[in-house]
Write a protein that holds these residues in place. Structure first.
Motif, mmCIF file in Angstrom:
data_model
loop_
_atom_site.group_PDB
_atom_site.id
_atom_site.type_symbol
_atom_site.label_atom_id
_atom_site.label_comp_id
_atom_site.label_asym_id
_atom_site.label_seq_id
_atom_site.Cartn_x
_atom_site.Cartn_y
_atom_site.Cartn_z
ATOM 1 N N GLU A 91 -2.286 -2.295 -4.598
ATOM 2 C CA GLU A 91 -3.356 -3.022 -4.105
ATOM 3 C C GLU A 91 -2.934 -4.416 -4.067
ATOM 4 O O GLU A 91 -2.457 -5.084 -4.985
ATOM 5 C CB GLU A 91 -4.819 -2.944 -4.639
ATOM 6 C CG GLU A 91 -5.473 -1.410 -4.520
ATOM 7 C CD GLU A 91 -5.624 -1.012 -3.278
ATOM 8 O OE1 GLU A 91 -5.896 -2.041 -2.383
ATOM 9 O OE2 GLU A 91 -5.806 0.129 -2.923
ATOM 10 N N ARG A 110 0.744 -1.239 0.045
ATOM 11 C CA ARG A 110 -0.033 0.089 -0.032
ATOM 12 C C ARG A 110 0.751 1.319 -0.166
ATOM 13 O O ARG A 110 0.529 2.248 -0.482
ATOM 14 C CB ARG A 110 -1.011 0.079 1.058
ATOM 15 C CG ARG A 110 -2.020 -1.137 1.085
ATOM 16 C CD ARG A 110 -2.981 -0.974 2.230
ATOM 17 N NE ARG A 110 -4.077 -1.893 1.849
ATOM 18 C CZ ARG A 110 -4.584 -3.008 2.802
ATOM 19 N NH1 ARG A 110 -3.707 -3.184 3.818
ATOM 20 N NH2 ARG A 110 -5.493 -3.704 2.432
ATOM 21 N N GLU A 111 2.166 1.164 0.638
ATOM 22 C CA GLU A 111 3.031 2.231 0.487
ATOM 23 C C GLU A 111 3.377 2.612 -0.804
ATOM 24 O O GLU A 111 3.759 3.873 -1.150
ATOM 25 C CB GLU A 111 4.242 2.153 1.534
ATOM 26 C CG GLU A 111 5.163 3.101 1.458
ATOM 27 C CD GLU A 111 4.626 4.314 2.428
ATOM 28 O OE1 GLU A 111 5.142 5.483 2.275
ATOM 29 O OE2 GLU A 111 3.674 3.953 3.286
ATOM 30 N N ASP A 122 1.450 2.311 -3.319
ATOM 31 C CA ASP A 122 0.028 2.906 -4.114
ATOM 32 C C ASP A 122 -0.302 1.784 -4.975
ATOM 33 O O ASP A 122 -0.795 1.778 -6.189
ATOM 34 C CB ASP A 122 0.407 4.364 -4.841
ATOM 35 C CG ASP A 122 0.698 5.189 -4.121
ATOM 36 O OD1 ASP A 122 0.107 5.596 -2.969
ATOM 37 O OD2 ASP A 122 1.319 6.064 -4.312
#
Length: 365
Positions: A312, A307-308, A310
């Motif tokens: 999924e 998630r860091e 960007d």
């Protein structure tokens, strides 16, 4: 009545005295034999209330249990395969078929025999393109024995094929035509075939970034202790080059979690962007951590890193996590010791919490 007759005569005289009307006949529209079928298929949609298409031959035979569905489905598929084999072995039985358009699926042919085809590079390319792995290996050995020159380009194409499939035919999971065998066929966890065509081609071809990366990825895909050690040696020997992402993914998945983190750091130094396969490999390496608490912590760190960036997490990421949320040794109730019952309940509670969060994440997309 008289007025109507007089009017019709006037109209008739007017038409007869004038110029004849010209009719333009439009040219016929050329259509293929399947245009009508395509038009019909576009107007018919799936019936979501009906049973699966594999079971609608006769309502009496529609199975109701999972076991019966599997048996019915596999019986139909094996029947089709038997018919295909019959048509392949005795094609003259169908020589007088006059179906239009002629469908090649109803006239199957045997695959080319690598011992009978012309020993040329073109024949080898054709087998490589159709992914006939073992036949390609046999034909290549035949070309070498008959001193037929094979270009470096074709050798590289063959190397990609045999390395990816470990000199074996494509597994059931990649069978496109036969869904039953694809879903229910048993896969074998084959180890790397040492001394095969892949090893021979690797020694023949130049040691470029691509060839070394292919070899490392293949050794890690069909890994045992020896193949992983060899892959690591190739990586160390090729430090001056730059191996590809797939090779890094293979090394990460086959290494311990600490070693996998170091490899990920090296990827960052080389400015190689990770993908979901990279994080799946990290999750595989994290699943090897012996201590349960550390393993769960590693899972959390990897998901946070995805998630860091960007990205999924994919369903494959969640699958790996769910599969390793409970120690396998605690799943067998009969073999579970009394002092392990508390650990099992704790892990089960944490697993339910993880699954709940995963479902909320998936449903929220």
């Amino acid at each position: 009545m008289i007025g109507r007759i007089g009017l019709s005569r006037v109209l008739t005289r007017g038409l007869s005295s004038g110029e004849a009307a010209k009719l333009t006949i439009q040219p016929a529209i050329e259509r293929s034999p399947t245009d009508l079928l395509n038009a019909l298929s576009e107007t018919v949609g799936p019936d979501t209330t009906a049973p699966h298409f594999a079971y609608i031959d006769d309502p009496i035979t529609i199975p109701s249990t999972q076991s019966a569905k599997k048996t019915y489905f596999m019986a139909k598929e094996f029947g089709k395969r038997a018919a295909r084999e019959l048509a392949t072995e005795w094609p003259t039985l169908f020589a007088f078929d006059r179906d239009q358009p002629r469908l090649p699926a109803f006239r199957p042919q045997h695959l080319a025999d690598p011992l009978q085809v012309d020993p040329t590079e073109k024949s080898l390319q054709k087998m490589i393109k159709s992914r006939e792995v073992q036949d390609s290996c046999v034909l290549y050995e035949r070309l070498r024995s008959e001193n037929v020159e094979v270009s470096e380009k074709v050798q590289l194409e063959l190397f990609r094929l045999v390395a990816y499939y470990n000199s074996s035919n494509i597994p059931f999971s990649e069978w496109q035509e036969w869904a039953g065998i694809r879903n229910f066929g048993e896969e074998s966890n084959a180890k790397w075939k040492t001394g095969g065509v892949a090893d021979l081609l690797f020694e023949t071809l130049q040691k470029t970034d691509e060839t070394v990366s292919i070899m490392i990825a293949a050794l890690c895909k069909f890994h045992d202790s020896q193949s992983v050690e060899r892959a690591k040696e190739l990586y160390k020997e090729h430090q001056k080059g730059k191996i590809h992402l797939e090779a890094f993914n293979g090394l990460i998945g086959a290494s311990s979690f600490n070693a996998a983190k170091k490899l990920a750091a090296e990827m960052n130094c080389l400015k190689i962007s990770p993908n979901i396969s990279t994080f799946n490999a990290l999750l595989f390496s994290a699943a090897k951590i012996p201590k349960y608490e550390e393993k769960i912590k590693a899972f959390s760190e990897i998901i946070a890193e995805i998630r860091e960036l960007d990205m999924e997490p994919a369903l494959s990421c969640y699958y790996i996590i769910v599969k390793n949320l409970i120690d396998s040794k605690l799943l067998d109730k009969e073999k579970r010791a009394e002092n392990e019952e508390q650990s099992y309940n704790k892990q089960l509670t944490l697993a339910v919490s993880w699954i709940s969060e995963i479902l909320n994440e998936i449903e929220g997309k």
